[in-house]
Design a protein around this motif. Sequence first.
Motif, short mmCIF file in Angstrom:
data_model
loop_
_atom_site.label_atom_id
_atom_site.label_comp_id
_atom_site.label_asym_id
_atom_site.label_seq_id
_atom_site.Cartn_x
_atom_site.Cartn_y
_atom_site.Cartn_z
N ALA A 81 -11.66 -3.57 2.62
CA ALA A 81 -10.79 -3.80 3.79
C ALA A 81 -9.89 -2.55 4.13
O ALA A 81 -9.50 -1.95 3.01
CB ALA A 81 -10.04 -4.91 3.67
N GLU A 82 -9.55 -2.24 5.40
CA GLU A 82 -8.77 -1.30 5.92
C GLU A 82 -7.18 -1.83 5.48
O GLU A 82 -6.36 -0.92 5.30
CB GLU A 82 -8.88 -1.05 7.18
CG GLU A 82 -8.17 0.34 7.74
CD GLU A 82 -8.40 0.52 8.93
OE1 GLU A 82 -8.45 1.76 9.50
OE2 GLU A 82 -9.31 -0.10 9.61
N GLN A 83 -7.12 -2.97 5.52
CA GLN A 83 -5.62 -3.41 5.47
C GLN A 83 -5.84 -4.88 4.74
O GLN A 83 -6.72 -5.33 4.95
CB GLN A 83 -4.88 -3.77 6.64
CG GLN A 83 -4.56 -2.32 7.59
CD GLN A 83 -3.44 -1.61 6.89
OE1 GLN A 83 -2.68 -2.13 6.16
NE2 GLN A 83 -3.84 -0.19 6.90
N CYS A 84 -4.59 -5.35 4.14
CA CYS A 84 -4.57 -6.68 3.60
C CYS A 84 -3.13 -7.01 3.68
O CYS A 84 -2.24 -6.04 3.42
CB CYS A 84 -5.31 -6.86 2.22
SG CYS A 84 -4.31 -6.28 0.56
N GLU A 85 -2.57 -8.27 3.69
CA GLU A 85 -1.49 -8.72 3.62
C GLU A 85 -0.48 -8.54 2.44
O GLU A 85 0.40 -8.29 2.35
CB GLU A 85 -1.42 -10.32 4.11
CG GLU A 85 -1.55 -10.44 5.67
CD GLU A 85 -1.40 -12.13 5.95
OE1 GLU A 85 -0.56 -12.47 5.34
OE2 GLU A 85 -2.07 -12.33 6.90
N HIS A 86 -1.40 -8.81 1.42
CA HIS A 86 -0.74 -8.57 -0.15
C HIS A 86 -1.73 -7.98 -1.06
O HIS A 86 -3.08 -8.69 -1.21
CB HIS A 86 -0.27 -9.94 -0.39
CG HIS A 86 0.10 -10.17 -1.82
ND1 HIS A 86 1.39 -9.39 -2.50
CD2 HIS A 86 -0.56 -10.47 -3.08
CE1 HIS A 86 1.27 -9.65 -3.76
NE2 HIS A 86 0.16 -10.41 -4.11
N HIS A 87 -1.58 -7.14 -1.74
CA HIS A 87 -2.53 -6.71 -2.88
C HIS A 87 -1.98 -6.84 -4.16
O HIS A 87 -0.53 -7.03 -4.32
CB HIS A 87 -2.87 -5.14 -2.46
CG HIS A 87 -1.61 -4.46 -2.71
ND1 HIS A 87 -0.86 -3.78 -1.60
CD2 HIS A 87 -1.16 -3.65 -3.83
CE1 HIS A 87 -0.01 -3.11 -2.11
NE2 HIS A 87 0.07 -3.15 -3.46
N ASP A 88 -2.79 -7.20 -4.98
CA ASP A 88 -2.29 -7.88 -6.35
C ASP A 88 -1.90 -6.45 -7.25
O ASP A 88 -1.08 -6.57 -8.25
CB ASP A 88 -3.36 -8.63 -7.12
CG ASP A 88 -3.47 -9.92 -6.13
OD1 ASP A 88 -2.56 -10.83 -6.11
OD2 ASP A 88 -4.38 -10.03 -5.44
N VAL A 89 -2.77 -5.49 -7.20
CA VAL A 89 -2.50 -4.34 -8.10
C VAL A 89 -2.94 -3.06 -7.22
O VAL A 89 -3.95 -3.19 -6.34
CB VAL A 89 -3.30 -4.41 -9.46
CG1 VAL A 89 -4.83 -4.44 -9.07
CG2 VAL A 89 -2.96 -3.52 -10.35
N SER A 90 -2.59 -1.98 -7.58
CA SER A 90 -2.71 -0.54 -6.98
C SER A 90 -2.84 0.48 -8.15
O SER A 90 -2.18 0.35 -9.05
CB SER A 90 -1.54 -0.38 -5.98
OG SER A 90 -0.50 0.11 -6.52
N PHE A 91 -3.94 1.29 -7.71
CA PHE A 91 -3.99 2.26 -8.36
C PHE A 91 -4.13 3.50 -7.56
O PHE A 91 -4.58 3.56 -6.50
CB PHE A 91 -5.71 2.29 -9.10
CG PHE A 91 -5.81 1.61 -10.34
CD1 PHE A 91 -6.22 2.27 -11.39
CD2 PHE A 91 -5.74 0.16 -10.40
CE1 PHE A 91 -6.45 1.25 -12.50
CE2 PHE A 91 -5.99 -0.48 -11.50
CZ PHE A 91 -6.53 -0.02 -12.59
N LEU A 117 -1.33 9.14 -12.71
CA LEU A 117 -2.03 8.15 -12.19
C LEU A 117 -1.18 6.85 -12.07
O LEU A 117 -0.16 6.65 -13.21
CB LEU A 117 -3.08 7.59 -13.12
CG LEU A 117 -4.01 6.23 -12.95
CD1 LEU A 117 -4.71 6.43 -11.28
CD2 LEU A 117 -4.98 5.95 -13.98
N ARG A 118 -0.86 6.03 -11.16
CA ARG A 118 -0.01 5.15 -10.91
C ARG A 118 -0.80 3.60 -10.84
O ARG A 118 -1.56 3.61 -10.00
CB ARG A 118 0.77 5.30 -9.71
CG ARG A 118 2.06 6.24 -9.76
CD ARG A 118 2.75 6.30 -8.54
NE ARG A 118 3.27 7.70 -8.34
CZ ARG A 118 3.31 8.29 -7.05
NH1 ARG A 118 3.18 7.59 -6.16
NH2 ARG A 118 4.12 9.38 -7.07
N ILE A 119 -0.43 2.85 -11.63
CA ILE A 119 -0.84 1.52 -11.90
C ILE A 119 0.40 0.53 -11.50
O ILE A 119 1.36 0.55 -12.48
CB ILE A 119 -1.59 1.27 -12.90
CG1 ILE A 119 -2.90 2.32 -13.17
CG2 ILE A 119 -2.31 -0.21 -12.94
CD1 ILE A 119 -3.50 2.00 -14.61
N GLU A 120 0.21 -0.19 -10.41
CA GLU A 120 1.50 -0.97 -10.11
C GLU A 120 1.00 -2.41 -9.81
O GLU A 120 0.13 -2.41 -9.09
CB GLU A 120 2.31 -0.43 -9.00
CG GLU A 120 2.79 1.08 -9.10
CD GLU A 120 3.40 1.65 -8.02
OE1 GLU A 120 2.87 1.34 -6.93
OE2 GLU A 120 4.41 2.61 -8.21
N GLY A 121 1.80 -3.41 -10.04
CA GLY A 121 1.45 -4.77 -9.78
C GLY A 121 1.21 -5.33 -10.93
O GLY A 121 1.70 -5.29 -11.99
#
Length: 173
Positions: A81-91, A117-121
Amino acid sequence: MIAQLRKKLVQHGPALLRVPVKLTPFAIQKKMMLDGLAMVFKEALEDGDFEFLEDRWLKVEVRDLELQWFISYQDEKLVVAEQCEHHDVSFSGECNDLVLIAARKEDPDTLFFQRRLRIEGDTELGLEVKNLMDSIDLDSLPAPVKFVLQQSADFIHQGMQANVTDNEVVHAH
């Protein structure tokens, strides 16, 4: 001379790609992502290894290209998807670093601790994604894809090494 040219291309290549890549319609980006993911993770998808991502969202960001995608697993298939309301983790990472990780020229843990490298969530979900990426057998990729990936990574790695060598010489005095 060639080493300097390589160094400049590695340093400035992503900036040169930013505009054309950003102008690529999302529908084309999505198709390329889904086809690429299906090829790379063919076996994992067949085995149902993406179930941990069911109804959860992974944000993947290429910072220097100003690109991002949201990936999930729904109805036994990957979704982009191009957008989402809430993501659980990001790289997120720079283009060159992500190519090096994909080609196994750099370890994601090393880049994480170097803050490249950033891993967040959700850290547990992030670890599952990282482990799935680590399980990819590069030999299972089609030969042309593997060749381009390896050649690109070698070029980037050598260009980045030229940077390190230059800095060491400058700071040697």
